[in-house]
Motif scaffolding. Structure first.
Motif, mmCIF file in Angstrom:
data_model
loop_
_atom_site.group_PDB
_atom_site.id
_atom_site.type_symbol
_atom_site.label_atom_id
_atom_site.label_comp_id
_atom_site.label_asym_id
_atom_site.label_seq_id
_atom_site.Cartn_x
_atom_site.Cartn_y
_atom_site.Cartn_z
ATOM 1 N N LEU A 453 -67.023 4.723 16.839
ATOM 2 C CA LEU A 453 -66.601 5.189 15.515
ATOM 3 C C LEU A 453 -67.132 4.268 14.421
ATOM 4 N N TYR A 454 -67.011 2.964 14.636
ATOM 5 C CA TYR A 454 -67.507 2.012 13.636
ATOM 6 C C TYR A 454 -69.035 2.056 13.569
ATOM 7 N N GLY A 455 -69.680 2.104 14.742
ATOM 8 C CA GLY A 455 -71.138 2.160 14.753
ATOM 9 C C GLY A 455 -71.663 3.406 14.070
ATOM 10 N N ARG A 456 -70.989 4.550 14.295
ATOM 11 C CA ARG A 456 -71.421 5.779 13.626
ATOM 12 C C ARG A 456 -71.254 5.656 12.116
ATOM 13 N N GLY A 457 -70.177 4.978 11.700
ATOM 14 C CA GLY A 457 -69.981 4.780 10.267
ATOM 15 C C GLY A 457 -71.120 3.996 9.643
ATOM 16 N N LEU A 458 -71.543 2.907 10.309
ATOM 17 C CA LEU A 458 -72.664 2.122 9.794
ATOM 18 C C LEU A 458 -73.944 2.961 9.773
ATOM 19 N N ALA A 459 -74.170 3.711 10.861
ATOM 20 C CA ALA A 459 -75.392 4.524 10.928
ATOM 21 C C ALA A 459 -75.394 5.610 9.861
ATOM 22 N N ARG A 460 -74.236 6.245 9.652
ATOM 23 C CA ARG A 460 -74.171 7.290 8.621
ATOM 24 C C ARG A 460 -74.465 6.719 7.237
ATOM 25 N N LYS A 461 -73.920 5.543 6.946
ATOM 26 C CA LYS A 461 -74.174 4.945 5.629
ATOM 27 C C LYS A 461 -75.654 4.628 5.460
ATOM 28 N N ARG A 462 -76.274 4.100 6.529
ATOM 29 C CA ARG A 462 -77.701 3.795 6.438
ATOM 30 C C ARG A 462 -78.547 5.063 6.320
ATOM 31 N N ASN A 463 -77.998 6.159 6.809
ATOM 32 C CA ASN A 463 -78.728 7.433 6.746
ATOM 33 C C ASN A 463 -78.430 8.199 5.456
#
Length: 493
Positions: A453-463
């Protein structure tokens, strides 16, 4: 024949004293504080002092109390057996446990200090199920069963089998039971740095309040902890009490002033309302964060990483910050596994387990070496491939890490831990779309996998999906306040 008034008063007083004495004598408590777990980096500061403070208060309240500190599995078994043997029909039986707890198969397990936990099955072998303990107490005839569990801590075992859920699970308890956890379901809290926990401090304050029934005492405790932690820690309560009970003997069901209003609890919390009938009342586990429908996960084999991203991730920790070989050799678990390997260098299981311990202590090069040897002996060990993928990712060997994760997923398609690990590989490599796909796939299997969940949050922000990314990160932090530090240790911010 008329009984003289003075004699009648004496008889009534005598009967009342006998009943009061019986009520106090039929209160039994087992209080356990486990702090010295060899697998943890350092002893826990709170459990021993908290257990002693709770025991002293319960003694003042008329409980027959047994206290256990740093109990092994055998010592905990004997302590529970002694408690079972004391219980008479109608007794009050109370359990207080402070230490590490792990949930497995939707049950909460109290962990002894000598537990050897490497897989989820080991939790059920070495831990003590709260449901089982309460069921045994009930079968002995206890009228009131109370469990106060302060075990919602990040424990040292989770990197050994990453698919389990953090924190504790809802308990299915018999009628006449009152259960309280120090934190919300499936969430963990950090020790506050002091030698007493916030949970026990608020609990003891409310227990000492006269004329409160037990349910109100615990509800007030929940309010106090919620307020003092600014809603970062919200205890969980389940009640099926069918009779009035007060921690202070002689207290009756009097009208007490209502507790001050609590801060608004997190979305996943529900307020417990003491139920009048004996039917079990359970607070349902909090719903998982709302998921955005995504396409199925990418095929196990992903393309090789062409080049590092424009902004390279922070480098791994310098070598001098890693634990020294000499210090690690003194670790009791490593020492035991090394002795096994001295007797049998081809013990693949011991190599794998020692690799896990090395990785948990930041000695990634030593961990990878052990995983290499373990895989040499057992080339189809999917867990070893996944753990080597994760260790290589942390130190920045991303090409080799991706190969390991792909092999783990080839051997076991939809292996949630490997999807989570490969998501981290892609996140560190700048492959944000691949990272999101992996984390999405992992969260479809386990919606409360905090690292995904946290990793997806970081990836979504970078995307570019800032709002969605912030929501994922906030939900992950609500479940695990330490998750940001954990990713920072991986070299991901």
């Amino acid at each position: 024949m008329k009984i003289p008034l003075a004699l009648l008063v004496t008889l009534i007083f005598s009967v009342a004293s006998t009943v009061s004495s019986l009520a106090a004598g039929d209160r039994y408590a087992l209080v356990i504080g486990n702090a010295k777990y060899p697998d943890a980096e350092a002893p826990l500061k709170e459990p021993i002092n908290d257990a002693r403070d709770v025991a002293e208060e319960l003694k003042r309240d008329g409980f027959n109390v047994e206290v256990g500190e740093n109990l092994t599995g055998e010592a905990m078994r004997r302590a529970f057996e002694r408690l079972y043997g004391k219980i008479k029909p109608g007794s009050v039986a109370l359990i207080f446990f402070s230490g590490f707890g792990v949930q497995s198969s939707r049950q909460s397990f109290m962990i002894p200090v000598d537990a050897q936990i490497w897989t989820e099955a080991d939790v059920r072998r070495d831990g003590f199920s709260l449901e089982t303990v309460l069921g045994e107490i009930n079968s002995r005839g206890a009228g009131v069963k109370i469990a106060l569990i302060d075990a919602s801590r990040r424990n040292p075992f989770e990197r050994r089998f990453r698919s389990f859920s953090a924190g504790l699970a809802p308990v299915i308890a018999p009628n006449g039971t009152l259960v309280m956890y120090s934190a919300a379901l499936s969430s963990v809290i950090s020790d506050n740095g002091t030698d007493r926990s916030l949970f026990v401090r608020e609990l003891l304050k409310e227990i000492r309040t006269p004329d409160l029934m037990a349910e109100e005492t615990l509800n007030r405790t929940r309010v106090g902890v919620t307020r003092a932690s600014r809603s970062e820690q919200v205890p969980w309560i389940s009640s099926s009490l069918a009779e009035d009970f007060s921690f202070i003997p002689g207290s009756g069901p009097k009208t007490a002033s209502p507790p001050p209003p609590a801060p608004a609890p997190p979305v996943e919390q529900a307020t417990v309302v003491p139920p009048p009938p004996p039917k079990q009342v359970e607070i349902p586990p909090p719903p998982p964060p709302k998921q955005v429908e995504v396409p199925p996960p990418p095929p196990p084999k992903q393309v090789e990483i062409p080049a590092p991203p424009p902004s390279p991730p922070p480098p791994a920790k310098p070598a001098e910050s890693s634990p020294t070989v000499l210090a690690l050799a003194d670790d009791p678990t490593i020492k035991s596994l090394t002795a096994k390997l001295n007797d049998n260098p081809d013990d693949a299981a011991a190599l794998y387990r020692r690799g896990q311990v090395y990785a948990s202590k930041g000695a990634y090069d030593l961990a990878i070496k052990d995983f290499n040897n373990s895989l040499r002996l057992n080339p189809k060990d999917v867990e070893a491939y996944n753990n080597r993928c994760w260790a290589r990712t942390v130190i920045g060997d991303l090409q080799a890490a991706l190969k390991d994760c792909n092999e783990a997923l080839r051997l076991r398609p939809n292996f949630v831990d490997a999807l989570d690990s490969r998501g981290l590989v892609n996140l560190k490599s700048g492959q944000t779309k691949n990272a999101i796909a992996d984390f999405d796939a992992a969260l479809k299997i386990n919606p409360r996998l905090t690292s995904s969940l946290y990793g997806r949050g970081l990836a979504r922000k970078r995307n570019g999906s800032i709002a969605e990314g912030d929501l994922d990160i906030a939900n992950a932090k609500a479940m695990d306040p330490n998750i940001a530090k954990e990713f920072a240790d991986y070299g991901v911010q």
